[in-house]
Design a protein around this motif. Sequence first.
Motif, mmCIF file in Angstrom:
data_model
loop_
_atom_site.group_PDB
_atom_site.id
_atom_site.type_symbol
_atom_site.label_atom_id
_atom_site.label_comp_id
_atom_site.label_asym_id
_atom_site.label_seq_id
_atom_site.Cartn_x
_atom_site.Cartn_y
_atom_site.Cartn_z
ATOM 1 N N LEU A 113 0.958 -1.342 0.118
ATOM 2 C CA LEU A 113 0.005 0.001 -0.132
ATOM 3 C C LEU A 113 0.660 1.317 0.119
ATOM 4 O O LEU A 113 0.469 2.208 -0.538
ATOM 5 N N VAL A 349 -2.695 -4.996 -7.235
ATOM 6 C CA VAL A 349 -4.322 -5.298 -7.454
ATOM 7 C C VAL A 349 -4.757 -6.745 -6.690
ATOM 8 O O VAL A 349 -5.836 -6.640 -6.572
ATOM 9 N N GLY A 352 -2.886 -5.840 -2.660
ATOM 10 C CA GLY A 352 -3.399 -4.648 -1.888
ATOM 11 C C GLY A 352 -4.832 -4.855 -1.373
ATOM 12 O O GLY A 352 -4.995 -4.600 -0.070
ATOM 13 N N PRO A 353 -5.791 -5.173 -1.939
ATOM 14 C CA PRO A 353 -6.923 -5.676 -1.485
ATOM 15 C C PRO A 353 -6.892 -6.547 -0.305
ATOM 16 O O PRO A 353 -7.649 -6.589 0.601
ATOM 17 N N ARG A 354 -5.824 -7.649 -0.681
ATOM 18 C CA ARG A 354 -5.767 -8.594 0.417
ATOM 19 C C ARG A 354 -5.361 -8.043 1.917
ATOM 20 O O ARG A 354 -5.942 -8.597 2.879
ATOM 21 N N THR A 355 -4.467 -7.255 1.571
ATOM 22 C CA THR A 355 -3.973 -6.494 2.867
ATOM 23 C C THR A 355 -5.172 -5.642 3.495
ATOM 24 O O THR A 355 -5.448 -5.642 4.743
ATOM 25 N N VAL A 356 -5.922 -4.871 2.737
ATOM 26 C CA VAL A 356 -7.291 -4.257 3.311
ATOM 27 C C VAL A 356 -8.228 -5.150 3.831
ATOM 28 O O VAL A 356 -8.582 -4.920 4.947
ATOM 29 N N ILE A 357 -8.268 -6.246 3.403
ATOM 30 C CA ILE A 357 -9.171 -7.404 3.982
ATOM 31 C C ILE A 357 -8.864 -7.904 5.229
ATOM 32 O O ILE A 357 -9.637 -8.040 6.126
ATOM 33 N N GLU A 367 -10.742 -14.483 -1.967
ATOM 34 C CA GLU A 367 -9.294 -13.877 -2.343
ATOM 35 C C GLU A 367 -9.298 -13.115 -3.659
ATOM 36 O O GLU A 367 -9.884 -13.514 -4.671
ATOM 37 N N PRO A 368 -8.656 -11.883 -3.391
ATOM 38 C CA PRO A 368 -8.604 -11.052 -4.696
ATOM 39 C C PRO A 368 -7.881 -11.854 -5.896
ATOM 40 O O PRO A 368 -7.034 -12.508 -5.781
#
Length: 433
Positions: A113, A349, A352-357, A367-368
């Motif tokens: 991020l 892509v 990043g979303p995985r970290t936010v989740i 899983e993104p």
Amino acid sequence: MVQHPADPLTTLAHGIGSQHDLPISPFYAFAGAFAALFVSFLALGLLWSTSRFRGDRSGLALPAALQRAVDAQATRTALRALGLAAASAVLLHLLLGPDDPARNPAPGAVYVLLWVGLVPASLLLGPVWRRLNPLRTLHLLLSRAPHRRTSGRPLPARLGQWPAAAGLFAFTWLELVAPDPASTTTLLIALALYSTVQLLFAARFGERWFDDGDAFEAYSTLFARLSPLGRRNDGRLVLRNPFHGLDATPERPGLVATVCVLLGSTAYDGFSDNPSWIDTLQTSPLGRTPTATLGLLASIALVATLYSLCAAATRLVSGPHPGPLTAFAHSLVPIALGYLIAHYFSLLVVAGPRTVIMALGTDNAPEPLSPLGPGGLAALQVIAVVTGHVFGVTAAHDRSVRLFPPAKAVAGQLPLLALMITYTIGGLSLLLN
């Protein structure tokens, strides 16, 4: 032991690495890249005889109400609070969370991020880290404490961006070379050391230390030069051609080093998962970490040496110039951007979303997945590398016709063209090896 590519630690520590066996023909990739560079070079030489970029004197002024909102004290305070809150959350996860990057969002927040996400944020919004930087906020709070006034001594002009270049090298070493870069202990030690150094220098030189001394501010500001949003020299917020912003890049000491660290470290990242290099690390009598450190230094040195030779050849062909190294350093920024997009798009892509989740505690979220398949990813990588070099050729040409007589301007760019081709070969080779 060689970690499996799916290991989260490897993913965070080395980005996506190089893309082996991508479904694209190397012949067509190289042929297309050479064609794009030669055609752009010839077109610029024939059709572009005077400088068209006006640096920070250009841009369409945005509404005054929008500028007032952007520059309002409330906006500045909110962004500082946001940056400080995000840093505090990362610190809490490092202190209290599990020492496992698959279950702790802190490593992803730092390596994905912040490091990768700061690039698109700066391209879209300008030098955002200047407003979010929690170290600036801490320095501001400390300087307002009783009996804690900063001296504000002037920064030596020769220092320039060298501190930022050193900081960027330290971070890329941590990411690509350190034995356990995603462990909570490693990150806590690294963040504590970096924060202490930054705050001590800020206490000596004042808040303006962060402009060039903070690696992430310099990193964000450099890519913000390519943002359509910018500031004119009169301070007005404007919508501009990104080439004008790039042309306004200050020619300061350390600029070349900063860009070469970005280029060289990205190149090393692409090469670091090559089987032959992995064998070298495993069998080196020096040990893995010293050998990897030498490899990273060699990659940066190679990029810097090639650029220095190019600058010397340009000066030899076109005539004397007081600053041949810094005069064309801005043309390397879009190349660095192209490499970063090619190497880290998938990481951003997906991870990043995985970290936010993870940070939100959404355990059952799917899983993104990458929005691009293998073919689309390969095309994006090649296009990013080639486009970065074409933009670099364009920026260098405009600077050349401004600095040198018409008869020597085009001829003087032949070394730059050779440099761009060399960088292109290296960049595509790392992607398509």
